[in-house]
Design a protein around this motif. Structure first.
Motif, PDB file in Angstrom:
ATOM      1  N   THR A 133     -17.912  -3.419 -11.005  1.00  0.00           N
ATOM      2  CA  THR A 133     -18.816  -3.083 -12.226  1.00  0.00           C
ATOM      3  C   THR A 133     -18.182  -3.841 -13.360  1.00  0.00           C
ATOM      4  O   THR A 133     -16.782  -4.004 -13.617  1.00  0.00           O
ATOM      5  CB  THR A 133     -18.281  -1.569 -12.687  1.00  0.00           C
ATOM      6  N   VAL A 186     -26.374   1.845 -17.756  1.00  0.00           N
ATOM      7  CA  VAL A 186     -25.316   1.680 -19.031  1.00  0.00           C
ATOM      8  C   VAL A 186     -26.162   0.768 -19.859  1.00  0.00           C
ATOM      9  O   VAL A 186     -26.609  -0.307 -19.218  1.00  0.00           O
ATOM     10  CB  VAL A 186     -24.258   1.482 -18.389  1.00  0.00           C
ATOM     11  N   ARG A 206     -27.862   6.902 -14.188  1.00  0.00           N
ATOM     12  CA  ARG A 206     -26.604   6.039 -14.398  1.00  0.00           C
ATOM     13  C   ARG A 206     -26.588   4.590 -15.001  1.00  0.00           C
ATOM     14  O   ARG A 206     -25.462   4.198 -15.385  1.00  0.00           O
ATOM     15  CB  ARG A 206     -26.199   5.843 -12.636  1.00  0.00           C
ATOM     16  N   TRP A 213     -27.648  -3.165 -16.683  1.00  0.00           N
ATOM     17  CA  TRP A 213     -27.709  -1.846 -16.599  1.00  0.00           C
ATOM     18  C   TRP A 213     -26.945  -1.195 -15.396  1.00  0.00           C
ATOM     19  O   TRP A 213     -26.839   0.190 -15.360  1.00  0.00           O
ATOM     20  CB  TRP A 213     -29.193  -1.181 -16.550  1.00  0.00           C
ATOM     21  N   ASP A 258     -19.724  -0.115 -18.085  1.00  0.00           N
ATOM     22  CA  ASP A 258     -18.644   0.863 -17.528  1.00  0.00           C
ATOM     23  C   ASP A 258     -19.048   1.991 -18.664  1.00  0.00           C
ATOM     24  O   ASP A 258     -18.265   1.829 -19.925  1.00  0.00           O
ATOM     25  CB  ASP A 258     -17.144   0.675 -17.483  1.00  0.00           C
ATOM     26  N   ALA A 259     -19.420   3.086 -18.413  1.00  0.00           N
ATOM     27  CA  ALA A 259     -19.948   4.229 -19.531  1.00  0.00           C
ATOM     28  C   ALA A 259     -18.728   4.597 -19.913  1.00  0.00           C
ATOM     29  O   ALA A 259     -18.765   5.136 -21.286  1.00  0.00           O
ATOM     30  CB  ALA A 259     -20.658   5.020 -18.812  1.00  0.00           C
ATOM     31  N   ARG A 314     -17.395  -1.063 -24.962  1.00  0.00           N
ATOM     32  CA  ARG A 314     -18.246  -1.834 -23.885  1.00  0.00           C
ATOM     33  C   ARG A 314     -19.240  -2.490 -24.412  1.00  0.00           C
ATOM     34  O   ARG A 314     -19.550  -3.695 -24.025  1.00  0.00           O
ATOM     35  CB  ARG A 314     -18.588  -0.948 -22.908  1.00  0.00           C
TER      36      ARG A 314
END
Length: 245
Positions: free
Chosen positions: A40, A159, A157, A17, A45-46, A51
């Motif tokens: 990352t 993901v 934050r 995450w 990566d949002a 992804r």
């Protein structure tokens, strides 16, 4: 500290995450002379529309590329710091490119065994695994020492973890990975307990018993020491990097 031209570069890889941002507090305490970067991983990566389809192989390739960008080579290998669920792709990199790693520092983590997977029974219908509620998460991993501010940042934050990364088996073929010097930074489980489980054949730590050089550092806190004990973790990283040099 050794000077910037001779000290080994350091790559920081966070667990599930998390992106490079998870290391901000640690970076603030590392020497300004350190050649260090945080990565990352693909899938975390949002802003990446694909992804959820990223794989362990994608993540391992990204780590290799990050090492090469840091200047890691056979003549000047790097320190790799791997937290928690980063152990899958980092284990693959150690298998494929042991010559690029001078020392691996596992942070409340450890190497995975060939054929193992984090969540092999995760249904194919599941595309990603979001960060669970903290009361659920705390039953799986200790949140000791993480204050409300960091928990809020974690929630904001985080993901979702790509399901392929969780389901895929780690495939390892090169025993040279066992010769890479290793430091276990033991946080939520003591070093004594970890080594006892390794000697006893516990599947989570089976690979530890096969390593040729293992140093154990106890840093008693929860599973996210980059937030709960950032200064102390930075000191451990610098100490182990200096030892490797």
């Amino acid at each position: 500290m050794t000077d910037q031209l001779t000290s080994p570069p350091i790559l920081l890889v966070a667990g599930h995450w998390l992106g490079a941002w998870a290391w901000d507090d640690v970076l603030a305490h590392l020497s300004p002379d350190a050649r260090v970067t945080a990565v990352t991983l693909p899938g975390l990566d949002a802003g990446d529309p694909e992804r959820a389809t990223r794989t362990l192989d994608d993540q391992a390739l990204a780590i290799r590329d990050a090492l090469e960008s840091l200047g890691a080579s056979t003549d000047g290998p790097a320190i790799v710091v791997a937290h928690s669920g980063a152990n899958g792709p980092v284990s693959i990199v150690l298998d494929r490119h042991p010559e690029l790693v001078r020392r691996v520092i596992w942070v409340d983590s450890g190497p995975m065994a060939s054929g193992s997977a984090f969540a092999p029974e995760l249904p194919d219908t599941v595309a990603e695994l979001p960060l669970p509620p903290f009361d659920v998460l705390s039953q799986q991993a200790s949140l000791d020492g993480v204050d409300a501010e960091h928990l809020d940042r974690f929630r904001a934050r985080a993901v979702p973890q790509p399901a392929p990364v969780l389901r895929e088996q780690v495939v390892l073929t090169d025993d040279a990975r066992h010769a890479v010097p290793t430091t276990l930074v033991c946080c939520s489980i003591s070093g004594e307990q970890v080594m006892a489980m390794a000697r006893g054949g516990h599947p989570m730590f089976a690979e530890v018993s096969r390593l040729q050089q293992v140093d154990v550092v106890d840093l008693p806190t929860g599973h996210w020491p980059m937030w709960s004990t950032a200064r102390e973790l930075a000191e451990v990283i610098e100490t182990e990097a200096a030892r490797a040099h």
